[in-house]
Design a protein around this motif. Structure first.
Motif, mmCIF file in Angstrom:
data_model
loop_
_atom_site.group_PDB
_atom_site.id
_atom_site.type_symbol
_atom_site.label_atom_id
_atom_site.label_comp_id
_atom_site.label_asym_id
_atom_site.label_seq_id
_atom_site.Cartn_x
_atom_site.Cartn_y
_atom_site.Cartn_z
ATOM 1 N N HIS A 167 33.785 64.741 45.756
ATOM 2 C CA HIS A 167 33.457 66.102 46.174
ATOM 3 C C HIS A 167 34.578 67.096 45.850
ATOM 4 N N ASP A 168 35.157 67.741 46.872
ATOM 5 C CA ASP A 168 36.163 68.778 46.626
ATOM 6 C C ASP A 168 37.584 68.263 46.808
ATOM 7 N N ARG A 169 37.788 66.979 46.626
ATOM 8 C CA ARG A 169 39.130 66.409 46.762
ATOM 9 C C ARG A 169 39.814 66.317 45.397
ATOM 10 N N ILE A 170 41.144 66.344 45.438
ATOM 11 C CA ILE A 170 41.930 66.247 44.202
ATOM 12 C C ILE A 170 43.047 65.220 44.406
ATOM 13 N N LEU A 171 43.454 64.571 43.324
ATOM 14 C CA LEU A 171 44.536 63.593 43.323
ATOM 15 C C LEU A 171 45.749 64.260 42.689
ATOM 16 N N ILE A 172 46.876 64.237 43.415
ATOM 17 C CA ILE A 172 48.078 64.956 42.988
ATOM 18 C C ILE A 172 49.269 64.017 42.927
ATOM 19 N N GLU A 173 50.080 64.208 41.913
ATOM 20 C CA GLU A 173 51.375 63.521 41.821
ATOM 21 C C GLU A 173 52.442 64.559 42.125
ATOM 22 N N ARG A 174 53.283 64.268 43.121
ATOM 23 C CA ARG A 174 54.343 65.221 43.481
ATOM 24 C C ARG A 174 55.338 65.368 42.334
ATOM 25 N N VAL A 175 55.808 66.594 42.133
ATOM 26 C CA VAL A 175 56.845 66.871 41.142
ATOM 27 C C VAL A 175 58.159 66.933 41.901
ATOM 28 N N GLU A 176 59.048 66.007 41.589
ATOM 29 C CA GLU A 176 60.329 65.928 42.298
ATOM 30 C C GLU A 176 61.230 67.085 41.883
ATOM 31 N N GLU A 177 61.921 67.627 42.871
ATOM 32 C CA GLU A 177 62.866 68.709 42.612
ATOM 33 C C GLU A 177 64.108 68.145 41.944
ATOM 34 N N PHE A 217 51.124 73.342 47.208
ATOM 35 C CA PHE A 217 50.209 72.963 48.278
ATOM 36 C C PHE A 217 50.915 72.977 49.619
ATOM 37 N N ALA A 218 50.130 72.977 50.691
ATOM 38 C CA ALA A 218 50.659 73.025 52.049
ATOM 39 C C ALA A 218 51.547 71.813 52.324
ATOM 40 N N LYS A 219 52.566 72.011 53.119
ATOM 41 C CA LYS A 219 53.594 70.987 53.352
ATOM 42 C C LYS A 219 53.037 69.661 53.868
ATOM 43 N N TYR A 220 52.155 69.699 54.840
ATOM 44 C CA TYR A 220 51.652 68.461 55.437
ATOM 45 C C TYR A 220 50.202 68.192 55.048
ATOM 46 N N ALA A 221 49.799 68.665 53.898
ATOM 47 C CA ALA A 221 48.410 68.527 53.457
ATOM 48 C C ALA A 221 48.155 67.141 52.870
ATOM 49 N N GLY A 222 46.928 66.691 53.012
ATOM 50 C CA GLY A 222 46.469 65.490 52.333
ATOM 51 C C GLY A 222 46.938 64.177 52.928
ATOM 52 N N SER A 223 46.531 63.125 52.251
ATOM 53 C CA SER A 223 46.872 61.756 52.639
ATOM 54 C C SER A 223 47.603 61.093 51.484
ATOM 55 N N GLU A 224 48.709 60.442 51.799
ATOM 56 C CA GLU A 224 49.474 59.760 50.756
ATOM 57 C C GLU A 224 48.836 58.407 50.460
ATOM 58 N N ARG A 247 42.062 68.045 49.947
ATOM 59 C CA ARG A 247 40.961 68.944 49.633
ATOM 60 C C ARG A 247 41.501 70.143 48.870
ATOM 61 N N GLU A 248 40.639 70.752 48.077
ATOM 62 C CA GLU A 248 41.061 71.917 47.303
ATOM 63 C C GLU A 248 41.489 73.064 48.214
ATOM 64 N N ASP A 249 40.963 73.115 49.431
ATOM 65 C CA ASP A 249 41.328 74.180 50.380
ATOM 66 C C ASP A 249 42.822 74.167 50.723
ATOM 67 N N ASP A 250 43.490 73.014 50.570
ATOM 68 C CA ASP A 250 44.914 72.907 50.892
ATOM 69 C C ASP A 250 45.815 73.390 49.752
ATOM 70 N N ALA A 283 43.604 64.125 38.907
ATOM 71 C CA ALA A 283 42.146 63.995 38.814
ATOM 72 C C ALA A 283 41.497 64.898 39.854
ATOM 73 N N VAL A 284 40.288 65.359 39.567
ATOM 74 C CA VAL A 284 39.544 66.206 40.499
ATOM 75 C C VAL A 284 38.143 65.653 40.704
ATOM 76 N N GLY A 285 37.558 65.994 41.849
ATOM 77 C CA GLY A 285 36.189 65.595 42.150
ATOM 78 C C GLY A 285 35.195 66.489 41.422
ATOM 79 N N ASN A 286 33.908 66.234 41.644
ATOM 80 C CA ASN A 286 32.855 66.986 40.958
ATOM 81 C C ASN A 286 32.612 68.363 41.551
ATOM 82 N N GLY A 287 33.038 68.613 42.762
ATOM 83 C CA GLY A 287 32.839 69.915 43.383
ATOM 84 C C GLY A 287 32.292 69.790 44.793
ATOM 85 N N LYS A 288 32.391 70.880 45.515
ATOM 86 C CA LYS A 288 31.935 70.912 46.899
ATOM 87 C C LYS A 288 30.425 71.124 46.932
#
Length: 95
Positions: free
Chosen positions: A7-17, A67-74, A86-89, A42-47
């Motif tokens: 759905h509206d979820r996305i997979l993100i790899e953190r970019v290290e500072e 993205f928001a500091k405490y957003a998502g699940s690792e 979620r894309e909202d974050d 990667a991204v989902g198909n949409g909401k």
């Protein structure tokens, strides 16, 4: 391993500072906060709305985002750490 978020979820790899010094003081890794910048893998198909319409996502694979500091699940896949959210974050797309 191929992963496609739902759905509206996305997979993100953190970019290290990059390690830096502030006034000659080196900040240890344990004192640093997790970065809020990442690369979309990667991204989902949409909401899906209540009436069944599919709304496409604004972000796409390869985008750099903030993205928001405490957003998502690792999650850990193939010995690499990712964040699923979620894309909202997503706060902004970096261009």
């Amino acid at each position: 391993m191929k992963v496609r978020p739902l759905h509206d979820r996305i997979l993100i790899e953190r970019v290290e500072e990059k390690e830096g010094k502030k006034g000659g003081i080196i900040i240890p890794d344990t004192a640093k906060e997790k970065p809020q910048e990442g690369k979309v893998i990667a991204v989902g198909n949409g909401k899906v709305t209540e009436d069944g319409k599919k709304i496409p996502l604004d972000v796409k694979a390869g985008d750099k985002i903030l993205f928001a500091k405490y957003a998502g699940s690792e999650v850990k896949l193939d010995d690499k750490e990712y964040v699923v959210m979620r894309e909202d974050d997503v706060l902004a797309v970096l261009e």
